[in-house]
Design a protein around this motif. Sequence first.
Motif, PDB file in Angstrom:
ATOM      1  N   GLN A   1      53.488  44.624  35.838  1.00  0.00           N
ATOM      2  CA  GLN A   1      52.503  43.972  34.979  1.00  0.00           C
ATOM      3  C   GLN A   1      51.454  43.237  35.803  1.00  0.00           C
ATOM      4  OE1 GLN A   1      52.034  44.331  31.569  1.00  0.00           O
ATOM      5  NE2 GLN A   1      50.105  43.426  32.226  1.00  0.00           N
ATOM      6  N   ALA A   2      51.884  42.577  36.857  1.00  0.00           N
ATOM      7  CA  ALA A   2      50.940  41.875  37.738  1.00  0.00           C
ATOM      8  C   ALA A   2      49.988  42.867  38.396  1.00  0.00           C
ATOM      9  CB  ALA A   2      51.689  41.060  38.790  1.00  0.00           C
ATOM     10  N   LEU A   3      50.521  44.021  38.824  1.00  0.00           N
ATOM     11  CA  LEU A   3      49.667  45.044  39.436  1.00  0.00           C
ATOM     12  C   LEU A   3      48.687  45.616  38.416  1.00  0.00           C
ATOM     13  CD1 LEU A   3      48.819  46.775  41.826  1.00  0.00           C
ATOM     14  CD2 LEU A   3      50.712  48.351  41.266  1.00  0.00           C
ATOM     15  N   VAL A   4      49.161  45.862  37.201  1.00  0.00           N
ATOM     16  CA  VAL A   4      48.272  46.352  36.139  1.00  0.00           C
ATOM     17  C   VAL A   4      47.137  45.355  35.911  1.00  0.00           C
ATOM     18  CG1 VAL A   4      48.134  46.781  33.636  1.00  0.00           C
ATOM     19  CG2 VAL A   4      49.974  47.812  34.984  1.00  0.00           C
ATOM     20  N   ASP A   5      47.477  44.073  35.873  1.00  0.00           N
ATOM     21  CA  ASP A   5      46.455  43.041  35.676  1.00  0.00           C
ATOM     22  C   ASP A   5      45.435  43.037  36.816  1.00  0.00           C
ATOM     23  OD1 ASP A   5      47.781  42.297  33.354  1.00  0.00           O
ATOM     24  OD2 ASP A   5      48.703  40.504  34.241  1.00  0.00           O
ATOM     25  N   VAL A   6      45.922  43.081  38.052  1.00  0.00           N
ATOM     26  CA  VAL A   6      45.011  43.068  39.208  1.00  0.00           C
ATOM     27  C   VAL A   6      44.152  44.326  39.223  1.00  0.00           C
ATOM     28  CG1 VAL A   6      44.881  43.156  41.743  1.00  0.00           C
ATOM     29  CG2 VAL A   6      46.412  41.522  40.638  1.00  0.00           C
ATOM     30  N   LEU A   7      44.764  45.490  39.001  1.00  0.00           N
ATOM     31  CA  LEU A   7      43.991  46.731  38.985  1.00  0.00           C
ATOM     32  C   LEU A   7      42.952  46.723  37.864  1.00  0.00           C
ATOM     33  CD1 LEU A   7      46.712  49.422  39.769  1.00  0.00           C
ATOM     34  CD2 LEU A   7      44.729  48.838  41.191  1.00  0.00           C
ATOM     35  N   GLY A   8      43.319  46.194  36.702  1.00  0.00           N
ATOM     36  CA  GLY A   8      42.361  46.087  35.602  1.00  0.00           C
ATOM     37  C   GLY A   8      41.188  45.202  35.974  1.00  0.00           C
ATOM     38  N   ASN A   9      41.489  44.073  36.610  1.00  0.00           N
ATOM     39  CA  ASN A   9      40.418  43.170  37.054  1.00  0.00           C
ATOM     40  C   ASN A   9      39.541  43.824  38.112  1.00  0.00           C
ATOM     41  OD1 ASN A   9      41.289  41.144  35.331  1.00  0.00           O
ATOM     42  ND2 ASN A   9      42.522  40.131  36.897  1.00  0.00           N
ATOM     43  N   VAL A  10      40.168  44.518  39.048  1.00  0.00           N
ATOM     44  CA  VAL A  10      39.397  45.185  40.116  1.00  0.00           C
ATOM     45  C   VAL A  10      38.533  46.286  39.525  1.00  0.00           C
ATOM     46  CG1 VAL A  10      39.572  46.636  42.183  1.00  0.00           C
ATOM     47  CG2 VAL A  10      40.971  44.577  41.990  1.00  0.00           C
ATOM     48  N   LEU A  11      39.091  47.085  38.621  1.00  0.00           N
ATOM     49  CA  LEU A  11      38.319  48.171  38.017  1.00  0.00           C
ATOM     50  C   LEU A  11      37.133  47.623  37.227  1.00  0.00           C
ATOM     51  CD1 LEU A  11      38.189  51.209  37.826  1.00  0.00           C
ATOM     52  CD2 LEU A  11      39.699  51.109  35.850  1.00  0.00           C
ATOM     53  N   SER A  12      37.361  46.594  36.450  1.00  0.00           N
ATOM     54  CA  SER A  12      36.272  45.959  35.709  1.00  0.00           C
ATOM     55  C   SER A  12      35.227  45.399  36.673  1.00  0.00           C
ATOM     56  CB  SER A  12      36.836  44.843  34.830  1.00  0.00           C
ATOM     57  OG  SER A  12      35.809  44.137  34.205  1.00  0.00           O
ATOM     58  N   PHE A  13      35.707  44.763  37.725  1.00  0.00           N
ATOM     59  CA  PHE A  13      34.813  44.197  38.723  1.00  0.00           C
ATOM     60  C   PHE A  13      33.942  45.270  39.366  1.00  0.00           C
ATOM     61  CE2 PHE A  13      33.975  43.584  43.208  1.00  0.00           C
ATOM     62  CZ  PHE A  13      33.186  42.452  43.181  1.00  0.00           C
ATOM     63  N   VAL A  14      34.566  46.378  39.797  1.00  0.00           N
ATOM     64  CA  VAL A  14      33.778  47.378  40.511  1.00  0.00           C
ATOM     65  C   VAL A  14      32.697  47.968  39.618  1.00  0.00           C
ATOM     66  CG1 VAL A  14      35.575  47.966  42.202  1.00  0.00           C
ATOM     67  CG2 VAL A  14      35.371  49.336  40.158  1.00  0.00           C
ATOM     68  N   LEU A  15      33.022  48.175  38.367  1.00  0.00           N
ATOM     69  CA  LEU A  15      32.015  48.729  37.463  1.00  0.00           C
ATOM     70  C   LEU A  15      30.823  47.782  37.316  1.00  0.00           C
ATOM     71  CD1 LEU A  15      34.355  50.266  34.736  1.00  0.00           C
ATOM     72  CD2 LEU A  15      33.164  51.463  36.600  1.00  0.00           C
ATOM     73  N   ASP A  16      31.100  46.506  37.104  1.00  0.00           N
ATOM     74  CA  ASP A  16      30.023  45.522  36.955  1.00  0.00           C
ATOM     75  C   ASP A  16      29.281  45.279  38.264  1.00  0.00           C
ATOM     76  OD1 ASP A  16      30.647  45.189  34.287  1.00  0.00           O
ATOM     77  OD2 ASP A  16      31.825  43.372  34.607  1.00  0.00           O
ATOM     78  N   HIS A  17      30.026  45.086  39.335  1.00  0.00           N
ATOM     79  CA  HIS A  17      29.419  44.757  40.625  1.00  0.00           C
ATOM     80  C   HIS A  17      28.563  45.910  41.148  1.00  0.00           C
ATOM     81  CE1 HIS A  17      28.862  42.887  44.491  1.00  0.00           C
ATOM     82  NE2 HIS A  17      29.416  43.920  45.095  1.00  0.00           N
TER      83      HIS A  17
END
Length: 171
Positions: free
Chosen positions: A67-83
């Motif tokens: 679950q922690a990895l899913v959360d981090v990957l979700g944040n990273v994926l969202s970040f990369v799209l926006d950034h």
Amino acid sequence: MFEQGIGGAGVPADTMPTGLLTGNRTIDLEHQELFAALKAARTICLDLKTYSSCAGCGEARHQQCEQALVDVLGNVLSFVLDHFKTEESIMRDSLLMMIDRELCQVHMEDHAGISAMVERMVRELDSTQTVSLVRELDQLLTRWVAQHIATHDVALVNWIEREDSALRTSF
């Protein structure tokens, strides 16, 4: 100031090192989010350096780590799209795309490669291999922090911060 990190590359220990600050407030604030994701990834596994798999952990720990990895990957994926959208917009708006298309193309290809790696990690989620994916994510984010920012993002900021840039104070 630097830890060796899981992949052996020097990575920031507590805060984004000044050597990786671009001088552009918008981009640097976004990079802080990336750095936070790197720190969060490193807290997922109880012993990321020595565990070769998740086999020694109980089911509850497997679920917690996954679950922690899913959360981090979700944040990273969202970040990369926006950034990446922000940076690519700056490339277009600053006319860098017209002046040095090859430089921008290489920068955007690196964005695409990073995005593809994160998307692949999301597809390959497996609660018995979380530690392997966390190591891979650590290596990706470490490379990004150490290489992508220093190579591509600093050049982009240097372009928009030049004297005759219309975007000098916009971002």
